[in-house]
Design an enzyme around this catalytic site. Structure first.
Site, PDB file in Angstrom:
ATOM      1  N   HIS A 133      48.180  -7.070  19.751  1.00 53.28           N
ATOM      2  CA  HIS A 133      47.464  -7.355  20.557  1.00 53.28           C
ATOM      3  C   HIS A 133      47.825  -6.611  22.091  1.00 53.28           C
ATOM      4  O   HIS A 133      48.906  -6.518  22.073  1.00 53.28           O
ATOM      5  CB  HIS A 133      48.030  -9.755  21.128  1.00 53.28           C
ATOM      6  CG  HIS A 133      47.258 -10.016  19.934  1.00 53.28           C
ATOM      7  ND1 HIS A 133      47.847 -10.118  19.260  1.00 53.28           N
ATOM      8  CD2 HIS A 133      46.506 -10.785  19.653  1.00 53.28           C
ATOM      9  CE1 HIS A 133      47.474 -11.404  17.802  1.00 53.28           C
ATOM     10  NE2 HIS A 133      46.497 -11.154  18.737  1.00 53.28           N
TER      11      HIS A 133
ATOM     12  N   LYS B 285      48.813 -10.574  26.817  1.00 53.45           N
ATOM     13  CA  LYS B 285      48.874 -11.552  25.294  1.00 53.45           C
ATOM     14  C   LYS B 285      50.352 -12.744  25.922  1.00 53.45           C
ATOM     15  O   LYS B 285      51.353 -10.946  25.567  1.00 53.45           O
ATOM     16  CB  LYS B 285      48.604 -11.305  24.078  1.00 53.45           C
ATOM     17  CG  LYS B 285      48.725 -12.933  23.209  1.00 53.45           C
ATOM     18  CD  LYS B 285      48.717 -12.831  22.166  1.00 53.45           C
ATOM     19  CE  LYS B 285      48.857 -13.667  20.846  1.00 53.45           C
ATOM     20  NZ  LYS B 285      46.832 -14.990  21.072  1.00 53.45           N
TER      21      LYS B 285
END
Length: 240
Positions: free
Chosen positions: A134, A138
């Site tokens: 990600h 995040k």
């Protein structure tokens, strides 16, 4: 007209849902809750909403659920990083309200979960590793989706889910999750089944947030005529 409240309205998912709501007939955003609001605002917001979509933080969940119960407001929960106490809260509330929870609202990720569940039936003696990638901002690691995938594979197999092996070698009875965070990657999940002769990899990559937003709105619409229970996206897509 379905009145949809939105919690986490200024985040990436909240903005994506607000941008795409007009593509769905008979739906409108009735309320937007963000970090600039007081938690007490949720009382009035739930009162004027048929369903609330939540992509905020775990800290808000209990207050949202309590006001939803007060006003009989259905819930779609996409917030990740939830702890066991949060799932117990949802399970109890779902005795009174229809609630849908999913760590990933896209059809692709849920199809990946289904394919992994089917694959492990055939590849039950293979090592299983999950890669979770990600963007740099995040907060939770591993992702809720990675945990969902691991739990799906481990279900009924008596496998441990491992986030950090330290300095020890891999054990046979485990599923490893490795997380990478960097750049502006939306979401990539890879499941590898490995033995001494081959590697089989299943992969899902989200190119933007639209598939998640579409799934959340579809979930809000789908819940309208459902009885009280705790549902998942697999109930919508009928992939079990």
């Amino acid at each position: 007209m379905i009145n949809i409240g939105l919690s986490g309205s200024t985040g990436k998912m909240g903005r994506a849902i607000a941008e795409r709501i007009d593509e769905f007939e008979n739906c409108k955003i009735s309320a937007k809750f963000s970090s600039t609001n007081s938690l007490y605002d949720l009382d009035n917001f739930c009162k004027h909403s048929d369903v609330f979509i939540d992509f905020s933080t775990p800290e808000i969940l209990e207050t949202l659920v309590n006001y939803a119960l007060k006003h009989n407001t259905k819930l779609v929960i996409g917030t990740t990083g939830l702890q066991p106490k949060h799932f117990k809260l949802l399970e109890k509330a779902a005795q009174t309200l229809p609630i849908l929870y999913s760590a990933n609202m896209s059809i692709g990720a849920n199809l990946l979960s289904y394919l992994a569940k089917e694959a492990i039936k055939i590849l039950d003696d293979y090592d299983v590793e999950i890669l979770d990638i990600h963007h740099r901002n995040k907060k939770d690691s591993p992702s809720g989706t990675a945990i969902m995938l691991a739990e799906t594979i481990a279900n009924g197999k008596d496998l441990d889910i491992i986030f950090n092996r330290g300095n020890r070698p891999r054990k046979k009875e485990e599923i490893g999750i490795s997380s990478l965070r960097g750049g502006n990657v939306h979401s990539i999940h890879e499941i590898s089944f490995l033995d001494d002769n081959e590697i089989i990899t299943l992969k899902h990559e989200a190119l933007n947030n639209n598939s998640f937003a579409n799934g959340a709105i579809k979930a809000a619409i789908w819940l309208q005529d459902k009885p009280s229970a705790l549902y998942s996206m697999q109930d919508i897509y009928k992939i079990y």
